[in-house]
Every structure is written in structure tokens, then in C-alpha cells.
Design a protein around this motif. Sequence first.
Motif, mmCIF file in Angstrom:
data_model
loop_
_atom_site.group_PDB
_atom_site.id
_atom_site.type_symbol
_atom_site.label_atom_id
_atom_site.label_comp_id
_atom_site.label_asym_id
_atom_site.label_seq_id
_atom_site.Cartn_x
_atom_site.Cartn_y
_atom_site.Cartn_z
ATOM 1 N N TYR A 92 0.749 -1.195 0.107
ATOM 2 C CA TYR A 92 0.214 -0.164 -0.090
ATOM 3 C C TYR A 92 0.812 1.162 0.054
ATOM 4 N N MET A 93 1.771 1.353 1.001
ATOM 5 C CA MET A 93 2.726 2.488 0.963
ATOM 6 C C MET A 93 3.557 2.934 -0.404
ATOM 7 N N VAL A 94 3.983 1.835 -0.886
ATOM 8 C CA VAL A 94 4.798 1.992 -2.037
ATOM 9 C C VAL A 94 4.013 2.383 -3.199
ATOM 10 N N VAL A 95 2.649 1.758 -3.446
ATOM 11 C CA VAL A 95 1.999 1.902 -4.657
ATOM 12 C C VAL A 95 1.232 3.431 -4.483
ATOM 13 N N LEU A 96 0.869 3.717 -3.220
ATOM 14 C CA LEU A 96 0.296 5.046 -2.946
ATOM 15 C C LEU A 96 1.276 6.058 -3.207
ATOM 16 N N ASN A 97 2.561 6.058 -2.933
ATOM 17 C CA ASN A 97 3.510 7.059 -3.068
ATOM 18 C C ASN A 97 3.712 7.134 -4.759
ATOM 19 N N TRP A 98 3.823 6.015 -5.349
ATOM 20 C CA TRP A 98 3.983 6.214 -6.848
ATOM 21 C C TRP A 98 2.739 6.435 -7.542
ATOM 22 N N GLY A 99 1.679 6.211 -6.987
ATOM 23 C CA GLY A 99 0.508 6.687 -7.626
ATOM 24 C C GLY A 99 -0.051 8.039 -7.551
ATOM 25 N N GLU A 100 0.638 8.824 -6.536
ATOM 26 C CA GLU A 100 0.339 10.328 -6.324
ATOM 27 C C GLU A 100 1.270 10.892 -7.187
#
Length: 327
Positions: A92-100
Motif C-alpha cells: 500500500y505505501m509503495v504504490v500510493l506514493n507512486w500513484g500520487e
Amino acid sequence: MTTLPSPAAAPPARRDWRATAAASTTVVLWASAFVSIRSAGDAYSPGALALGRLLAGSLALGTLLLVRREGLPSRAAWPGIVWSGLLWFGLYMVVLNWGEQQVDAGTAAMVVNIGPLLIALLGARLLGEGLPRRLVLGMAVSFAGAAVVGLSMSGHGGSSVLGVLLCLLAAVAYAGGVVGQKPALRHGSALQITTFGCLAGTVACLPFSGALVSDAADAPLSATLNMVYLGLFPTALAFTTWAYALARTTAGRMGATTYAVPALVVLMSWLLLDEVPAPLTVGGGLLCLAGVAVSRKRPRTGPTPGDPAPAVEGLRHNAEDPAADRS
């Protein structure tokens, strides 16, 4: 002739104000994380930021666990710990950082807020929690508010199919992590489950160690301090207060509580970043809060159709959840 006394009515369920305070702490700190991520994300890549945040959180949680001498949770807790650690703390933390980095804030807000809906559905399907009508109504109101906030904030950056898919993956990972964590809380304290879940996520993010070292060498001090803040407060403290509250209510109800986050993000951006919200944004934020109030409201006189009776729910919860008296 002696008249036998009628059976005493079951006492009404009392609201656990400690759990309410814990949930409120989580929501406020998670809202503040968006402000910090915005700053640290300019200097740290998604994986490096996630690993740095998790390292700081693991250090703080591990120290507190040793001071309190809580030790290891029981063996039955470990499947949920590993599941939530990999999905929620790690993926969650990795893909959210990337998605934003790929979509504007409005699009991210709308997509990620699918998470509480998924939590309610998975909780009903996998945990047998049911879908009370107040919860469904409150989530519908809050989701509408989140959509209004997202639409009002969109247009300030480019969106991409990849970014939308990453935010959707973040929502799925968030929901899966919460539903996996709930059973684990029956076999360990909130601090134990959070600490070892954070450690599991840290281990999963170790491949980003090289990026973290490289980014830290060039990052300004403010970005690094924001990363440390993310680890100590929105991670170590907020995830622990979340677990404390989750052990005392349903996953669906806790997920609905997080709909207050977009409203608080708007307020914090206004106060800390001098970003004056549009009237439509304010209206959407108020809708989010109204939906949370509806979903958290409990009946005063009797159970609503679709809800378990409050007294029975409390007795069943205490019987199934020994961790509730331990934290």
C-alpha cells in the motif's frame, strides 16, 4: 402468592470513549501524512520513502514493545500479521506514493476512497460482520463527499491510466490489510500486531535500500524530517491507535471512519499550506464528515434491522476478542 421478579433487561452498550479517541487520533494523523508526503515525495522515490518511513516506525514500535515487555503474540496471530504487513504496510505505501506522482490529488482521493467500501464488503463476506443499513447509508454519503472533494481538486496535475491503476491497487491492498489484521487482534495486543506488521512491511521493502541511501544523500533536511515524522506519527502511533480501535468494533465501521480524512486534509492544507479551498471542496468535506457521523451512530432504543443487538454484540465481542481487555 409470591411474584417472581422479571428478568433484568440487558444494560445498554456503553460507548468506549477510549476507542473513539484512538480512532480520532488515527484519522487526524493519517490526514497529516498527506501534507508530509507532498513535501518528502519531491526528494524521495516511492520505494525509498516507504522504506524510510517503515524503518522509523519499526524502531519506535520495537523500542516501545521492549519497554512494555509485551513479547511475541501467539502463533494464531501471525498469519494476519504477515498478511497485513505485506499488503498494508508494504504494498500500500509503495504504490500510493507512486500513484500520487502519476495523478492529481483529486483523482487519487476518489480512487483510494474505494478502500472503505471494499473493507465493508470483505468484512461482511470473510468476517461475517454484516452490512447494517446505517453503515451503508453513511458510506454512501461519505463516498459522495469524497467524490466532490476529488472533482473540485482535480485539474491541477496530469492523470494517467497507470496512476489510476496504482491508486486502485493501493485501495485493494488497504482493504485486504485491514481485513487480515482484524482476526489477528484476537490473539495479540494492538502494539504487538502493529509492531510486527510494520516489521513485515519493512522486510518487504528492503529491496529499496539502495534507493533510500542514494536519495537521503541528496535530500534536503526538511524532506528527511518529514519522512521521519511519517514513520513516528502516521505510522507508529496512528497504526497502533487504529488497531486498538479496530479490536473494539467492526472492520467496516472503522473503514468508514477514515472518510473523515479528505475533509481534514482540506483543512490542514488551508492552515499549513495556505491553500484556500473552493466552496465545492468545503461542501464535499462536510459531506464526508456527515457520512462518518451516520455510519458511527448507534441506536438508542433498540436494534435497527440488519444490526446485532448492542448488548449481544458486546457480549459476543468480549468472548471472541481477548485482546480487547489487554490493550
